[in-house]
Design a protein around this motif. Structure first.
Motif, PDB file in Angstrom:
ATOM      1  N   ALA A  91      -1.547  -0.925  -3.558  1.00 17.15           N
ATOM      2  CA  ALA A  91      -0.407  -1.384  -4.701  1.00 17.15           C
ATOM      3  C   ALA A  91       0.437  -2.095  -3.854  1.00 17.15           C
ATOM      4  N   VAL A  92       0.730  -2.587  -2.501  1.00 20.63           N
ATOM      5  CA  VAL A  92       1.502  -3.190  -2.294  1.00 20.63           C
ATOM      6  C   VAL A  92       0.845  -5.078  -2.492  1.00 20.63           C
ATOM      7  N   SER A  93      -0.439  -4.422  -1.646  1.00 26.95           N
ATOM      8  CA  SER A  93      -0.723  -6.384  -1.463  1.00 26.95           C
ATOM      9  C   SER A  93      -0.704  -6.216  -3.467  1.00 26.95           C
ATOM     10  N   THR A 128       6.592   5.951  -0.376  1.00 23.62           N
ATOM     11  CA  THR A 128       6.107   7.431  -1.142  1.00 23.62           C
ATOM     12  C   THR A 128       5.891   8.058  -2.228  1.00 23.62           C
ATOM     13  N   GLY A 129       6.191   6.729  -2.892  1.00 27.75           N
ATOM     14  CA  GLY A 129       5.823   6.917  -4.678  1.00 27.75           C
ATOM     15  C   GLY A 129       5.979   6.819  -5.465  1.00 27.75           C
ATOM     16  N   LEU A 156       9.038   0.813  -3.869  1.00 23.31           N
ATOM     17  CA  LEU A 156       8.329   0.067  -3.520  1.00 23.31           C
ATOM     18  C   LEU A 156       8.262  -1.966  -4.229  1.00 23.31           C
ATOM     19  N   GLY A 157       9.154  -2.296  -5.327  1.00 23.07           N
ATOM     20  CA  GLY A 157       9.067  -2.959  -5.484  1.00 23.07           C
ATOM     21  C   GLY A 157      10.257  -3.919  -5.070  1.00 23.07           C
ATOM     22  N   LEU A 177      10.792  -8.346   1.177  1.00 21.55           N
ATOM     23  CA  LEU A 177       9.718  -9.020   2.781  1.00 21.55           C
ATOM     24  C   LEU A 177       9.386 -10.288   2.494  1.00 21.55           C
ATOM     25  N   HIS A 178       9.407  -9.854   0.226  1.00 23.91           N
ATOM     26  CA  HIS A 178       8.700 -11.627   0.243  1.00 23.91           C
ATOM     27  C   HIS A 178       9.313 -13.320   0.893  1.00 23.91           C
TER      28      HIS A 178
END
Length: 207
Positions: free
Chosen positions: A22-24, A182-183, A188-189, A195-196
């Motif tokens: 999901a992260v990648s 954690t979902g 997450l986005g 970080l990007h």
């Protein structure tokens, strides 16, 4: 591998079912190239490669299917319960995977790239050349729940799968950056975007 002549390299890792894909995927959506160790493991034993030749030389031609491709089910039968066979297979595949990842990272021309390496903590000595380590983390209870639902397995097997990997603390100890997955899709986005921007700044600084 530091310097402005090539991409800044971030190694992405995390426990099973922590949410690495999901992260990648979110980094890829931002235009970042992701080189995946799982894909590399298939590429280095594709038909015509010296990796496949080495496997056949060690285990025999019955590990190939009718098309001359590695029969993974047959290969699993060869190594199941046989530590020597498993180590022999790993000795063929793992160095080639590391070389594949290194070559692709060296050739990348983006500001930065990601290497998705599930077992980074277990093989860190071979990846000292990466610039930064990003760990995707999730509570073990959440990993267990995801594994049971994803793979259709019972909790006991899911727990054994988690225990076979490096511990959560071992991974976190290596991390320069951590994403708590954690979902929550919005969280997450936001974490990936933050970080990007950080990695773009680090790449620009040549660090």
């Amino acid at each position: 591998m530091s310097g402005a002549s090539r991409s800044y390299v971030v190694a992405l890792t995390g426990g099973v079912a922590a949410g690495k894909s999901a992260v990648s995927g979110r980094f890829q959506a931002l235009g970042v190239q992701v080189y995946d160790a799982d894909i590399a493991a298939r590429e280095v034993v594709a038909p015509g490669t010296d990796g496949l030749q080495a496997i056949v030389a060690r285990f025999g031609a019955d590990v190939l299917d009718a098309q001359g491709t590695l029969d993974r089910a047959a290969m699993r039968r060869h190594v199941f319960g046989d530590d020597d066979a498993r180590r022999a297979l790993e000795a063929i595949i793992h160095p080639r995977v590391r070389a594949w990842l290194h070559d692709h990272a060296i050739a990348d021309r983006g500001p930065y790239c990601l290497l998705a390496i599930p077992l980074l903590a277990e093989n860190l000595e071979h990846y000292r050349w990466v610039d930064r380590i990003l760990v995707v983390d999730a509570p073990e209870t959440l990993q267990l729940d995801r594994l049971v639902r994803r793979d259709g397995i019972d909790e006991a097997l899911a727990r054994r799968m988690i225990e076979r990997q490096a511990s959560r603390n071992e991974r976190l100890h290596l991390a320069h950056d951590v994403i708590e997955n954690t979902g929550d899709e919005a969280a997450l986005g936001h974490a990936v975007l933050k970080l990007h921007e950080r990695y773009l700044a680090l790449a620009l600084a040549g660090r």
